[in-house]
Scaffold this motif. Sequence first.
Motif, short mmCIF file in Angstrom:
data_model
loop_
_atom_site.label_atom_id
_atom_site.label_comp_id
_atom_site.label_asym_id
_atom_site.label_seq_id
_atom_site.Cartn_x
_atom_site.Cartn_y
_atom_site.Cartn_z
N GLU A 48 1.05 -1.14 -0.06
CA GLU A 48 0.05 -0.10 0.14
C GLU A 48 0.77 1.05 -0.10
OE1 GLU A 48 -3.71 1.72 0.27
OE2 GLU A 48 -3.30 -0.08 -0.05
N SER A 49 0.66 2.18 -0.94
CA SER A 49 1.50 3.39 -0.92
C SER A 49 0.25 4.46 -0.94
CB SER A 49 1.96 3.56 -2.30
OG SER A 49 3.14 2.38 -2.29
N PHE A 50 0.90 5.78 -0.40
CA PHE A 50 0.28 7.04 -0.52
C PHE A 50 0.62 8.19 -1.19
CE2 PHE A 50 -0.33 4.22 3.24
CZ PHE A 50 -1.68 4.50 3.52
N ARG A 51 -0.01 8.53 -2.20
CA ARG A 51 0.43 9.71 -3.24
C ARG A 51 0.94 11.03 -2.44
NH1 ARG A 51 -3.83 6.85 -5.73
NH2 ARG A 51 -3.13 6.17 -7.69
N THR A 55 6.29 -1.87 8.17
CA THR A 55 6.08 -0.54 8.04
C THR A 55 7.18 -0.05 7.14
OG1 THR A 55 7.67 0.38 9.74
CG2 THR A 55 5.19 -0.13 10.24
N THR A 56 6.99 1.07 6.25
CA THR A 56 8.06 1.62 5.28
C THR A 56 9.05 2.36 5.90
OG1 THR A 56 6.60 3.28 4.58
CG2 THR A 56 6.42 1.58 3.42
N GLY A 57 8.66 2.76 7.05
CA GLY A 57 9.64 3.66 7.85
C GLY A 57 10.09 3.02 8.96
N ALA A 58 11.19 3.80 9.76
CA ALA A 58 11.73 3.12 11.09
C ALA A 58 10.89 3.67 12.49
CB ALA A 58 13.07 3.49 11.19
N GLY A 59 10.61 4.80 12.37
CA GLY A 59 9.84 5.34 13.17
C GLY A 59 8.51 5.15 13.32
N MET A 105 1.27 -7.27 4.83
CA MET A 105 1.27 -5.89 4.13
C MET A 105 2.53 -5.08 4.41
SD MET A 105 -1.94 -3.69 5.54
CE MET A 105 -2.23 -3.87 7.20
N ILE A 106 2.80 -4.32 3.38
CA ILE A 106 4.02 -3.28 3.55
C ILE A 106 3.21 -2.14 3.57
CG2 ILE A 106 5.94 -2.08 2.73
CD1 ILE A 106 6.82 -4.68 1.69
N ASN A 107 3.11 -1.32 4.75
CA ASN A 107 1.99 -0.16 4.55
C ASN A 107 2.65 1.04 5.73
OD1 ASN A 107 -0.18 1.57 4.85
ND2 ASN A 107 -1.49 0.10 4.69
N SER A 108 2.87 2.13 5.45
CA SER A 108 3.36 3.21 6.33
C SER A 108 2.25 3.63 7.38
CB SER A 108 3.97 4.35 5.53
OG SER A 108 2.79 5.03 4.85
N ASN A 109 0.83 3.30 6.88
CA ASN A 109 -0.34 3.72 7.98
C ASN A 109 -1.35 2.88 7.58
OD1 ASN A 109 -1.93 5.23 9.27
ND2 ASN A 109 -2.75 6.62 7.54
N PRO A 110 -1.33 1.45 8.36
CA PRO A 110 -1.79 0.64 8.34
C PRO A 110 -3.26 0.78 8.77
CG PRO A 110 -0.34 -0.14 9.97
CD PRO A 110 0.17 1.23 9.28
N PRO A 111 -4.38 0.09 8.29
CA PRO A 111 -5.69 0.50 8.87
C PRO A 111 -5.57 0.17 10.20
CG PRO A 111 -5.87 -1.49 7.53
CD PRO A 111 -4.41 -0.81 7.33
N LYS A 112 -6.44 0.80 11.10
CA LYS A 112 -6.49 0.37 12.63
C LYS A 112 -8.06 0.07 12.85
CE LYS A 112 -3.05 3.98 13.61
NZ LYS A 112 -2.87 4.44 12.14
N GLU A 113 -8.97 0.37 12.16
CA GLU A 113 -10.39 -0.07 12.59
C GLU A 113 -10.61 -1.47 12.33
OE1 GLU A 113 -12.47 1.74 14.28
OE2 GLU A 113 -10.97 3.56 14.22
N ARG A 114 -10.95 -2.32 13.37
CA ARG A 114 -11.51 -3.65 12.83
C ARG A 114 -10.66 -4.45 12.25
NH1 ARG A 114 -15.55 -4.16 10.01
NH2 ARG A 114 -15.45 -1.90 8.97
N LEU A 115 -9.41 -4.29 12.54
CA LEU A 115 -8.36 -4.98 11.55
C LEU A 115 -8.54 -6.33 11.64
CD1 LEU A 115 -5.83 -4.92 9.87
CD2 LEU A 115 -4.39 -4.58 11.71
N HIS A 116 -8.71 -6.98 12.72
CA HIS A 116 -8.93 -8.40 12.61
C HIS A 116 -10.13 -9.01 11.97
CE1 HIS A 116 -7.72 -12.48 14.43
NE2 HIS A 116 -9.22 -12.69 14.80
#
Length: 331
Positions: free
Chosen positions: A12-15, A85-89, A63-74
């Motif tokens: 997943e990427s974000f423009r 995550t794409t970042g370290a922090g 998934m590789i995602n810098s901002n994964p979805p948090k609502e009802r993920l399971h």
Amino acid sequence: MPRKEPFHLHLESFRKRPALFHVTEDHWQAAAKRHPALARRIRVTFGWDGDVLDTALKTADAMINSNPPKERLHERAPRLKWIQTTGAGIDGLLPLNWLPADVALTNNTGAHGAKAEDSCLMAISLLNARLPQLLAHQRNHVWNSIYTTPVAGKTVVVIGFGDLGQGAGRAAKKLGAKVIAVTRSGKAARPADAAYPVTRIDSVLPKADIVVVTTPLTPETRNLLNRRRLDLLKPEAGIINIGRSPVVDYEALREKLVKGELAGAVLDVFQPEPLPADSPYWDTPNLIVLPHVSCDDPRYIEHLLDFWFENFQRLLAGKRLVNMVDRSLGY
């Protein structure tokens, strides 16, 4: 016997993020050629700004995602077992109460050390040479010679000593400086000459000629360098921040720079980013503003995917993943 269903990885990427952090099909194809045996075991889907996310989550194993979805993920991703995550922090993902207990979270620590070392070598050198003042004099057509002693023999205090901190430490050692690390545990790997726990930071800051901030942002590190602690620094000290901006009280730092109570600063991280055009930091005396470029290079996604494939091999072998985020520490 039917063929086993392939492992489903969703990218997943974000423009709105810089293109440097976009995980494209070209990136994946190049990485797959470097890891052909593993790539054959994977089915990949690509998403942009959540356009196919709900569909992908139904069958995604990772998934590789810098901002994964948090609502009802399971509920939305019943097969999901791993998020990279794409970042370290990961401060933007805290608290991690949204993360199911059986889903591993790994970050991209290790991708930044080499570039951070180069950037700190530059920043330490220019602060020691009082380059911010000299550049201001150039803009004002003022010939004012400022003489400084070499970095060698001076003390660089590095707050946080992970990938970025060790890069900063290597840079300081190349210049002949003594390196003091400040860490949560009070322990640090080479090239630190000494290490202190963060509980003793007040006794360390007065020793610093240069302070380099590399620590992750957590509830414990937010505003760590507050106004009171900035006042512990000697007037000829400089500050470099390549970690996270809320670790430092920037308004107090700006006031000290304006008053000449610190020699200079190099700041690579701000909140918000991009820094607004009317921000006072652009014109703060003795401050160099960098647009969050100190630790990343154009090979960022190449490194990320190679690291992911190495971790995927560990997953298949039943081994613990590298760069697992500690939920209790937040990094």
